[in-house]
Motif scaffolding. Structure first.
Motif, PDB file in Angstrom:
ATOM      1  N   ALA A 338       1.916  -2.312  10.039  1.00 43.55           N
ATOM      2  CA  ALA A 338       1.089  -2.342   8.826  1.00 43.55           C
ATOM      3  C   ALA A 338       1.757  -3.229   7.785  1.00 43.55           C
ATOM      4  O   ALA A 338       1.090  -3.993   7.068  1.00 43.55           O
ATOM      5  N   THR A 339       3.080  -3.152   7.719  1.00 47.33           N
ATOM      6  CA  THR A 339       3.843  -4.015   6.821  1.00 47.33           C
ATOM      7  C   THR A 339       3.616  -5.484   7.164  1.00 47.33           C
ATOM      8  O   THR A 339       3.467  -6.339   6.287  1.00 47.33           O
ATOM      9  N   ASN A 340       3.575  -5.792   8.472  1.00 51.93           N
ATOM     10  CA  ASN A 340       3.344  -7.169   8.895  1.00 51.93           C
ATOM     11  C   ASN A 340       1.990  -7.691   8.434  1.00 51.93           C
ATOM     12  O   ASN A 340       1.888  -8.822   7.924  1.00 51.93           O
ATOM     13  N   VAL A 342       0.190  -6.720   5.983  1.00 52.22           N
ATOM     14  CA  VAL A 342       0.134  -6.862   4.526  1.00 52.22           C
ATOM     15  C   VAL A 342       0.996  -8.029   4.054  1.00 52.22           C
ATOM     16  O   VAL A 342       0.527  -8.932   3.358  1.00 52.22           O
ATOM     17  N   ASN A 343       2.267  -8.029   4.455  1.00 50.80           N
ATOM     18  CA  ASN A 343       3.212  -9.018   3.946  1.00 50.80           C
ATOM     19  C   ASN A 343       3.034 -10.392   4.589  1.00 50.80           C
ATOM     20  O   ASN A 343       3.131 -11.420   3.928  1.00 50.80           O
ATOM     21  N   ASP A 344       2.758 -10.405   5.906  1.00 49.69           N
ATOM     22  CA  ASP A 344       2.764 -11.664   6.651  1.00 49.69           C
ATOM     23  C   ASP A 344       1.384 -12.280   6.829  1.00 49.69           C
ATOM     24  O   ASP A 344       1.281 -13.421   7.273  1.00 49.69           O
ATOM     25  N   VAL A 345       0.332 -11.543   6.511  1.00 50.08           N
ATOM     26  CA  VAL A 345      -1.013 -12.096   6.608  1.00 50.08           C
ATOM     27  C   VAL A 345      -1.717 -12.027   5.243  1.00 50.08           C
ATOM     28  O   VAL A 345      -2.064 -13.058   4.666  1.00 50.08           O
ATOM     29  N   PHE A 346      -1.886 -10.804   4.706  1.00 46.57           N
ATOM     30  CA  PHE A 346      -2.637 -10.647   3.463  1.00 46.57           C
ATOM     31  C   PHE A 346      -1.979 -11.365   2.287  1.00 46.57           C
ATOM     32  O   PHE A 346      -2.601 -12.204   1.629  1.00 46.57           O
ATOM     33  N   VAL A 347      -0.699 -11.048   2.026  1.00 42.59           N
ATOM     34  CA  VAL A 347      -0.006 -11.659   0.886  1.00 42.59           C
ATOM     35  C   VAL A 347       0.342 -13.115   1.160  1.00 42.59           C
ATOM     36  O   VAL A 347       0.203 -13.979   0.286  1.00 42.59           O
ATOM     37  N   ARG A 348       0.736 -13.417   2.382  1.00 40.32           N
ATOM     38  CA  ARG A 348       1.197 -14.770   2.695  1.00 40.32           C
ATOM     39  C   ARG A 348       0.060 -15.775   2.710  1.00 40.32           C
ATOM     40  O   ARG A 348       0.209 -16.905   2.236  1.00 40.32           O
ATOM     41  N   TYR A 349      -1.110 -15.382   3.249  1.00 43.03           N
ATOM     42  CA  TYR A 349      -2.176 -16.365   3.448  1.00 43.03           C
ATOM     43  C   TYR A 349      -3.467 -16.074   2.680  1.00 43.03           C
ATOM     44  O   TYR A 349      -4.181 -17.000   2.304  1.00 43.03           O
ATOM     45  N   LEU A 350      -3.796 -14.819   2.444  1.00 45.94           N
ATOM     46  CA  LEU A 350      -5.087 -14.491   1.850  1.00 45.94           C
ATOM     47  C   LEU A 350      -5.025 -14.297   0.340  1.00 45.94           C
ATOM     48  O   LEU A 350      -5.847 -14.843  -0.395  1.00 45.94           O
ATOM     49  N   ARG A 351      -4.067 -13.477  -0.134  1.00 45.08           N
ATOM     50  CA  ARG A 351      -3.969 -13.176  -1.564  1.00 45.08           C
ATOM     51  C   ARG A 351      -2.508 -13.249  -2.024  1.00 45.08           C
ATOM     52  O   ARG A 351      -1.893 -12.231  -2.325  1.00 45.08           O
ATOM     53  N   PRO A 352      -1.947 -14.458  -2.107  1.00 46.04           N
ATOM     54  CA  PRO A 352      -0.541 -14.577  -2.509  1.00 46.04           C
ATOM     55  C   PRO A 352      -0.271 -14.092  -3.926  1.00 46.04           C
ATOM     56  O   PRO A 352       0.865 -13.762  -4.265  1.00 46.04           O
ATOM     57  N   ASP A 353      -1.318 -14.033  -4.766  1.00 51.34           N
ATOM     58  CA  ASP A 353      -1.144 -13.581  -6.150  1.00 51.34           C
ATOM     59  C   ASP A 353      -1.610 -12.138  -6.340  1.00 51.34           C
ATOM     60  O   ASP A 353      -1.826 -11.682  -7.466  1.00 51.34           O
ATOM     61  N   ALA A 354      -1.743 -11.377  -5.263  1.00 50.13           N
ATOM     62  CA  ALA A 354      -2.245 -10.002  -5.353  1.00 50.13           C
ATOM     63  C   ALA A 354      -1.307  -9.132  -6.183  1.00 50.13           C
ATOM     64  O   ALA A 354      -0.081  -9.261  -6.110  1.00 50.13           O
ATOM     65  N   SER A 355      -1.892  -8.234  -6.950  1.00 49.26           N
ATOM     66  CA  SER A 355      -1.094  -7.318  -7.773  1.00 49.26           C
ATOM     67  C   SER A 355      -0.461  -6.251  -6.891  1.00 49.26           C
ATOM     68  O   SER A 355      -0.884  -6.015  -5.749  1.00 49.26           O
ATOM     69  N   LYS A 357      -0.747  -3.108  -7.249  1.00 49.99           N
ATOM     70  CA  LYS A 357      -1.740  -2.066  -6.999  1.00 49.99           C
ATOM     71  C   LYS A 357      -2.611  -2.422  -5.806  1.00 49.99           C
ATOM     72  O   LYS A 357      -2.863  -1.588  -4.921  1.00 49.99           O
ATOM     73  N   ARG A 358      -3.059  -3.695  -5.761  1.00 47.44           N
ATOM     74  CA  ARG A 358      -3.897  -4.103  -4.636  1.00 47.44           C
ATOM     75  C   ARG A 358      -3.111  -4.101  -3.328  1.00 47.44           C
ATOM     76  O   ARG A 358      -3.640  -3.705  -2.282  1.00 47.44           O
ATOM     77  N   ILE A 359      -1.858  -4.526  -3.366  1.00 41.21           N
ATOM     78  CA  ILE A 359      -1.027  -4.543  -2.160  1.00 41.21           C
ATOM     79  C   ILE A 359      -0.845  -3.126  -1.617  1.00 41.21           C
ATOM     80  O   ILE A 359      -0.906  -2.898  -0.402  1.00 41.21           O
ATOM     81  N   LEU A 360      -0.645  -2.166  -2.513  1.00 40.17           N
ATOM     82  CA  LEU A 360      -0.471  -0.778  -2.074  1.00 40.17           C
ATOM     83  C   LEU A 360      -1.756  -0.242  -1.441  1.00 40.17           C
ATOM     84  O   LEU A 360      -1.707   0.470  -0.424  1.00 40.17           O
ATOM     85  N   ILE A 361      -2.911  -0.585  -2.008  1.00 43.43           N
ATOM     86  CA  ILE A 361      -4.193  -0.135  -1.439  1.00 43.43           C
ATOM     87  C   ILE A 361      -4.388  -0.730  -0.049  1.00 43.43           C
ATOM     88  O   ILE A 361      -4.746  -0.025   0.908  1.00 43.43           O
ATOM     89  N   VAL A 362      -4.145  -2.025   0.086  1.00 41.85           N
ATOM     90  CA  VAL A 362      -4.314  -2.688   1.387  1.00 41.85           C
ATOM     91  C   VAL A 362      -3.302  -2.152   2.396  1.00 41.85           C
ATOM     92  O   VAL A 362      -3.628  -1.970   3.578  1.00 41.85           O
ATOM     93  N   SER A 363      -2.087  -1.865   1.953  1.00 41.51           N
ATOM     94  CA  SER A 363      -1.060  -1.324   2.844  1.00 41.51           C
ATOM     95  C   SER A 363      -1.513  -0.009   3.456  1.00 41.51           C
ATOM     96  O   SER A 363      -1.387   0.213   4.673  1.00 41.51           O
ATOM     97  N   ARG A 364      -2.060   0.857   2.627  1.00 39.90           N
ATOM     98  CA  ARG A 364      -2.517   2.158   3.129  1.00 39.90           C
ATOM     99  C   ARG A 364      -3.731   2.007   4.045  1.00 39.90           C
ATOM    100  O   ARG A 364      -3.870   2.726   5.035  1.00 39.90           O
TER     101      ARG A 364
END
Length: 491
Positions: A338-340, A342-355, A357-364
């Motif tokens: 799940a960390t991968n 979020v960190n390696d796909v969502f934050v890295r390529y989709l939403r690098p400026d995500a807050s 709060k949003r990262i925690l929601i997507v992680s769960r």
């Protein structure tokens, strides 16, 4: 059965309280993914121990010991050998101070290595989570045979694991592991001599079982023993869950100290697990456990520790400890992929400026989705031992060589790493298909995938690296000097 129900209820409630207590401390991405890099050595020891010893040892290793005896320690011995090498890697990993293995792969190699690393980890870790659900379902069915089927038990355990993992991330996982590790260690240490006494003493166990059960290779060949040893050793050397714990450590010294405690605890626990399974094969040579030998530890606790109130309590605690260990391992191996995502796909390529709060929601959300995928796999798996070796082999062949090369071989290149990861993953996934069995000689195709997959991975890593341009000084600098947050070197 009321006693067992009470013990399981207390364990589940305790784990829930620990998770909820950590919830207030989770405010940022680092808090959720790596516990704010604050874990002391004592906590690290037990979270590493609990994440490593799960259904692979408690079910797969115990099944092997029930059938073949102490030769099952070849599987655990691979982990012990890996731990001796890990002692020298731990401080380097903590210096690197990132979130995931794909972070490391991109910083040292390139984005393609990162993406392939994510794919290999998803295959491996959801497979490992799936057979934790099988183990938990088996235990619930053993305790409540008329109420809970093995499949219903998988659904129940999946619910526990998803909730516990999603609540507070690495912080809840690590601190739950302390309670679970202490319970399992002391319970199994006490249960072994009691069960041996129930079997008529150790001398009677030796007399009852075949002599091969107590020989170094037993009834296996050296190659078969190495097929147990190598996947475990190589999985440990490249284990993302382990590196994530090192990234979470308070300091480099805490990471190094934790490895020493982890090694001691692993040797003790895995030896005791095998010894209990061997005693169980003498106590229960026939019956339902003979047809489902992966359940021998739980079966021994349920049917071997009976009679007086203290024995029944010990049996209930043993069942509870095994159940808790399975939950712990499932938490760790569900949280990691799940960390991968979020960190390696969502934050890295989709939403690098995500807050945060949003990262925690997507992680769960990722925890829930991957938990459901693991549940699906568990409903279509028969052998825990085969599933565990399959999962270990994907990781061992695809990722461990390039991870070790990142720290120890300066000449490894991005092209070599990409070729190595791709070769190891593809060969492992397709090795047991009809195409291989129809087109490859039986003397080769009948072997476990670890040998061809690892060989192809290493050949690709070395040959392609030597044929391509050496990495730049910028790519090597973080690994040579331990610069923190080196992701910028890859971009």
């Amino acid at each position: 059965m009321n006693l067992y129900a009470i013990v399981l209820a207390v364990i589940v409630l305790t784990l829930l309280i620990v998770s909820v207590a950590r919830l207030g401390k989770v405010k940022t991405k680092a808090d959720y993914l790596v516990a704010g890099r604050s874990l002391p050595a004592f906590v690290l020891v037990f979270t590493l121990l609990s994440s490593w010893i799960g259904s692979g040892s408690l079910l797969g290793g115990a099944e092997n010991a029930y059938k073949h005896g102490f030769v099952a320690l070849w599987q655990g011995g691979g982990g012990w050998a890996g731990l001796l090498l890990i002692y020298f890697i731990a401080p380097r990993a903590r210096k690197f101070a990132q979130f995931t293995i794909p972070d490391l792969l991109e910083a040292r190699y390139n984005q393609a290595a990162r993406v392939l690393g994510v794919i290999a980890i998803l295959f491996t870790y959801t497979a490992i989570t799936s057979y934790q659900l099988i183990g938990g379902g088996d235990i619930l069915h053993l305790i409540f045979p008329t109420v809970i089927s093995a499949d219903l038990g998988k659904y129940i355990l999946a619910g526990f694991v998803i909730v516990f993992t999603a609540i507070a991330g690495m912080g809840s996982v690590a601190y739950m592991d302390v309670a679970i590790g202490l319970l399992a260690t002391f319970t199994l240490l006490i249960a072994f001599p009691v069960l041996a006494h129930q079997a008529g003493g150790w001398a009677n166990v030796v007399k009852t079982l075949p002599a091969s059960h107590f020989q170094p290779l037993g009834d296996l060949t050296l190659i078969q023993a190495m097929e147990l040893f190598l996947p475990t050793c190589l999985l440990l050397l490249g284990n993302q869950s382990m590196y994530q714990k090192f990234f979470s450590a308070k300091s480099e010294k805490a990471a190094s100290r934790a490895v020493v405690g982890w090694l001691i605890g692993t040797v003790i626990l895995e030896t005791i697990i095998v010894a209990i399974a061997v005693v169980g094969s003498a106590l229960f040579p026939n019956g339902e456990v003979h047809d489902r030998p992966r359940e021998i530890l739980a079966y021994a606790g349920l049917h071997g520790l009976t009679g007086s109130a203290p024995l029944r309590l010990l049996g209930a605690l043993m069942m509870g400890a095994i159940f808790a260990k399975i939950i712990s391992t499932a938490n760790n191996y569900l949280f990691s992929p799940a960390t991968n995502l979020v960190n390696d796909v969502f934050v890295r390529y989709l939403r690098p400026d995500a807050s945060n709060k949003r990262i925690l929601i997507v992680s769960r959300l990722m925890v829930v989705l991957l938990g459901l995928w693991a549940l699906y796999q568990s409903l279509h798996t028969e052998s825990v031992l085969k599933k565990s070796l399959y999962a270990y082999t994907i990781y061992s062949a695809a990722l461990t060589p390039v991870i070790l090369a990142a720290f120890f071989w300066k000449r490894a290149t991005a092209a070599g790493a990409v070729a190595s990861i791709a070769a190891g993953t593809v060969i492992t996934i397709f090795w047991d298909t009809p195409f291989i069995h129809h087109n490859v000689p039986a003397i080769v195709s009948d072997r476990d995938a670890i040998f061809p997959a690892l060989l192809a991975s290493l050949v690709c890593l070395f040959v392609v690296s030597l044929l391509t341009k050496a990495p730049s000084a910028g790519q090597l600098q973080p690994f040579a000097e331990g610069v923190e947050n080196p992701a910028s070197f890859a971009r």
